[in-house]
Design a protein around this motif. Structure first.
Motif, PDB file in Angstrom:
ATOM      1  N   PRO A  20       0.789  -1.145   0.142  1.00 52.97           N
ATOM      2  CA  PRO A  20       0.095  -0.137  -0.004  1.00 52.97           C
ATOM      3  C   PRO A  20       1.052   1.059   0.224  1.00 52.97           C
ATOM      4  O   PRO A  20       2.028   1.207   0.301  1.00 52.97           O
ATOM      5  CB  PRO A  20      -0.847  -0.214   1.412  1.00 52.97           C
ATOM      6  CG  PRO A  20       0.291  -0.766   2.263  1.00 52.97           C
ATOM      7  CD  PRO A  20       1.070  -1.688   1.394  1.00 52.97           C
ATOM      8  N   TYR A  21       0.329   2.189  -0.190  1.00 57.14           N
ATOM      9  CA  TYR A  21       1.038   3.627  -0.084  1.00 57.14           C
ATOM     10  C   TYR A  21       0.223   4.568   0.604  1.00 57.14           C
ATOM     11  O   TYR A  21      -1.118   4.417   0.669  1.00 57.14           O
ATOM     12  CB  TYR A  21       1.018   4.390  -1.494  1.00 57.14           C
ATOM     13  CG  TYR A  21      -0.012   4.826  -2.284  1.00 57.14           C
ATOM     14  CD1 TYR A  21      -0.671   5.915  -1.921  1.00 57.14           C
ATOM     15  CD2 TYR A  21      -0.545   3.997  -3.235  1.00 57.14           C
ATOM     16  CE1 TYR A  21      -1.707   6.318  -2.794  1.00 57.14           C
ATOM     17  CE2 TYR A  21      -1.732   4.069  -3.825  1.00 57.14           C
ATOM     18  CZ  TYR A  21      -2.260   5.397  -3.845  1.00 57.14           C
ATOM     19  OH  TYR A  21      -3.310   5.967  -4.574  1.00 57.14           O
ATOM     20  N   TYR A  22       0.852   5.340   1.443  1.00 52.51           N
ATOM     21  CA  TYR A  22       0.406   6.266   2.371  1.00 52.51           C
ATOM     22  C   TYR A  22       0.609   7.852   2.188  1.00 52.51           C
ATOM     23  O   TYR A  22       1.835   7.881   1.716  1.00 52.51           O
ATOM     24  CB  TYR A  22       0.324   5.951   3.727  1.00 52.51           C
ATOM     25  CG  TYR A  22      -0.321   4.498   4.108  1.00 52.51           C
ATOM     26  CD1 TYR A  22      -1.429   4.346   4.554  1.00 52.51           C
ATOM     27  CD2 TYR A  22       0.547   3.548   3.941  1.00 52.51           C
ATOM     28  CE1 TYR A  22      -2.074   3.287   4.950  1.00 52.51           C
ATOM     29  CE2 TYR A  22       0.111   2.053   4.226  1.00 52.51           C
ATOM     30  CZ  TYR A  22      -1.263   2.012   4.878  1.00 52.51           C
ATOM     31  OH  TYR A  22      -1.492   0.758   5.039  1.00 52.51           O
ATOM     32  N   PRO A  23       0.022   8.993   2.731  1.00 49.92           N
ATOM     33  CA  PRO A  23       0.826  10.153   2.772  1.00 49.92           C
ATOM     34  C   PRO A  23       1.741  10.068   3.763  1.00 49.92           C
ATOM     35  O   PRO A  23       1.401   9.636   5.052  1.00 49.92           O
ATOM     36  CB  PRO A  23      -0.487  11.182   2.990  1.00 49.92           C
ATOM     37  CG  PRO A  23      -1.701  10.401   3.305  1.00 49.92           C
ATOM     38  CD  PRO A  23      -1.331   8.791   2.827  1.00 49.92           C
ATOM     39  N   ASP A  28       2.943  12.320  -0.979  1.00 50.79           N
ATOM     40  CA  ASP A  28       1.601  12.026  -1.090  1.00 50.79           C
ATOM     41  C   ASP A  28       1.491  10.175  -1.442  1.00 50.79           C
ATOM     42  O   ASP A  28       0.620   9.746  -0.888  1.00 50.79           O
ATOM     43  CB  ASP A  28       0.967  12.427  -2.419  1.00 50.79           C
ATOM     44  CG  ASP A  28       0.849  13.943  -2.486  1.00 50.79           C
ATOM     45  OD1 ASP A  28       0.405  14.282  -1.279  1.00 50.79           O
ATOM     46  OD2 ASP A  28       0.619  14.518  -3.552  1.00 50.79           O
ATOM     47  N   ARG A  29       2.358   9.738  -1.906  1.00 54.16           N
ATOM     48  CA  ARG A  29       2.381   8.288  -2.278  1.00 54.16           C
ATOM     49  C   ARG A  29       3.918   7.762  -1.581  1.00 54.16           C
ATOM     50  O   ARG A  29       4.552   7.415  -2.261  1.00 54.16           O
ATOM     51  CB  ARG A  29       1.773   7.892  -3.324  1.00 54.16           C
ATOM     52  CG  ARG A  29       0.827   8.239  -4.030  1.00 54.16           C
ATOM     53  CD  ARG A  29       0.854   7.990  -5.498  1.00 54.16           C
ATOM     54  NE  ARG A  29       0.562   6.499  -5.785  1.00 54.16           N
ATOM     55  CZ  ARG A  29      -0.145   5.985  -6.669  1.00 54.16           C
ATOM     56  NH1 ARG A  29      -0.829   6.754  -7.459  1.00 54.16           N
ATOM     57  NH2 ARG A  29      -0.075   4.775  -6.826  1.00 54.16           N
ATOM     58  N   TYR A  31       5.366   4.407  -0.180  1.00 54.33           N
ATOM     59  CA  TYR A  31       5.118   3.054  -0.435  1.00 54.33           C
ATOM     60  C   TYR A  31       5.593   2.327   0.878  1.00 54.33           C
ATOM     61  O   TYR A  31       6.882   2.266   1.161  1.00 54.33           O
ATOM     62  CB  TYR A  31       5.854   2.348  -1.790  1.00 54.33           C
ATOM     63  CG  TYR A  31       5.060   3.161  -2.919  1.00 54.33           C
ATOM     64  CD1 TYR A  31       3.960   2.918  -3.294  1.00 54.33           C
ATOM     65  CD2 TYR A  31       5.746   4.210  -3.648  1.00 54.33           C
ATOM     66  CE1 TYR A  31       3.235   3.380  -4.525  1.00 54.33           C
ATOM     67  CE2 TYR A  31       5.182   4.868  -4.379  1.00 54.33           C
ATOM     68  CZ  TYR A  31       3.769   4.505  -5.006  1.00 54.33           C
ATOM     69  OH  TYR A  31       3.308   4.940  -5.854  1.00 54.33           O
ATOM     70  N   GLU A 190       6.311   2.473 -10.172  1.00 46.63           N
ATOM     71  CA  GLU A 190       5.095   3.015  -9.401  1.00 46.63           C
ATOM     72  C   GLU A 190       4.094   2.724 -10.494  1.00 46.63           C
ATOM     73  O   GLU A 190       3.086   2.968 -10.133  1.00 46.63           O
ATOM     74  CB  GLU A 190       5.418   4.380  -9.125  1.00 46.63           C
ATOM     75  CG  GLU A 190       5.518   5.361 -10.603  1.00 46.63           C
ATOM     76  CD  GLU A 190       6.893   5.750 -11.155  1.00 46.63           C
ATOM     77  OE1 GLU A 190       7.348   6.328 -11.754  1.00 46.63           O
ATOM     78  OE2 GLU A 190       7.796   4.560 -10.880  1.00 46.63           O
ATOM     79  N   THR A 194      -0.793   0.601  -7.029  1.00 48.41           N
ATOM     80  CA  THR A 194      -2.209   1.269  -6.854  1.00 48.41           C
ATOM     81  C   THR A 194      -2.935   1.087  -5.724  1.00 48.41           C
ATOM     82  O   THR A 194      -3.933   1.298  -5.622  1.00 48.41           O
ATOM     83  CB  THR A 194      -2.959   0.777  -8.293  1.00 48.41           C
ATOM     84  OG1 THR A 194      -3.208  -0.842  -8.249  1.00 48.41           O
ATOM     85  CG2 THR A 194      -2.123   1.245  -9.430  1.00 48.41           C
ATOM     86  N   LYS A 196      -4.322   1.877  -2.454  1.00 52.23           N
ATOM     87  CA  LYS A 196      -4.071   2.974  -1.496  1.00 52.23           C
ATOM     88  C   LYS A 196      -4.448   2.347   0.001  1.00 52.23           C
ATOM     89  O   LYS A 196      -5.226   1.607  -0.012  1.00 52.23           O
ATOM     90  CB  LYS A 196      -5.316   4.031  -1.908  1.00 52.23           C
ATOM     91  CG  LYS A 196      -5.352   5.099  -0.866  1.00 52.23           C
ATOM     92  CD  LYS A 196      -6.411   6.077  -1.684  1.00 52.23           C
ATOM     93  CE  LYS A 196      -6.092   7.562  -0.829  1.00 52.23           C
ATOM     94  NZ  LYS A 196      -7.304   8.386  -1.548  1.00 52.23           N
ATOM     95  N   GLY A 197      -3.632   2.929   0.938  1.00 49.17           N
ATOM     96  CA  GLY A 197      -3.590   2.226   2.155  1.00 49.17           C
ATOM     97  C   GLY A 197      -4.727   3.097   2.981  1.00 49.17           C
ATOM     98  O   GLY A 197      -5.338   3.987   2.652  1.00 49.17           O
TER      99      GLY A 197
END
Length: 197
Positions: A20-23, A28-29, A31, A190, A194, A196-197
């Protein structure tokens, strides 16, 4: 597993599906590879791909970057029966050699917002062929600093490997400008991250 692995291939998509990715840190992304480490099948698949890629390369040691390179590097080093070298942040190793200050995409640990790396004085002999590994290459600041430090102690860098290569941030180009013969090989870009966390 495929006979020849390609970035963003079927295996990469399996691994990317659990990252997942988080701010975080103003990015913004950001990982989070712990999604992969929490999934033993994805983690093993990732390690197996690196082992397969580097079995036939004549490396003397694997160098992992503080701290997530310490997650990927040791199982690869053990499988290849090679020593594992820790490249730490300055002040974390006794009897060490430190490199120059560098910058990355977010503020570092020192009072100027940068970082410095160090390596044990006994880790590398001149001419040793080293594979450098980290979880991710973004702007390339940490990777360039690691290659600078390894070169300063006489190592020959065979390749830099990462699980994720953020191509849009130009880390590969930055490394090439400073270390023209050193390739960066990434499992995942990247483009397929995709979740989103």
């Amino acid at each position: 597993m495929s006979v020849e692995y390609t970035q963003d291939g079927d295996e990469a998509k399996q691994i990317a599906a659990v990252i997942p990715y988080y701010p975080f840190h103003g990015i913004d992304r950001f990982y989070d590879i712990s999604g992969m480490t929490h999934n033993p099948e994805a983690f093993q698949l990732c390690i197996n791909i690196f082992i397969k890629r580097y079995t036939s390369l004549n490396v003397d040691a694997i160098a992992g970057l503080d701290a997530r390179g310490f997650v990927l590097g040791p199982p690869i080093a053990l499988a290849l029966k090679k020593p594992f070298i820790m490249i730490r942040k300055k002040g974390k190793l006794p009897n060490s050699v430190s490199g120059a200050e560098y910058r990355k995409e977010y503020d570092g640990d020192n009072d100027r917002g940068g970082d410095e790396l160090c390596i044990s004085r006994t880790a590398v002999k001149p001419g040793d062929r080293i594979l450098v590994i980290d979880d991710l290459v973004a702007t390339g600041g940490t990777l360039v600093a690691a290659c600078d430090l390894l070169s300063a102690v006489g190592a020959q860098i065979v390749e830099c490997a990462c699980m994720v290569e953020l191509k849009a941030l130009g880390g590969y180009s930055r490394l090439q400008s400073k270390h023209p013969g050193v390739n960066v090989w990434g499992l995942i870009s990247e483009d397929i991250l995709t979740l989103k966390g």
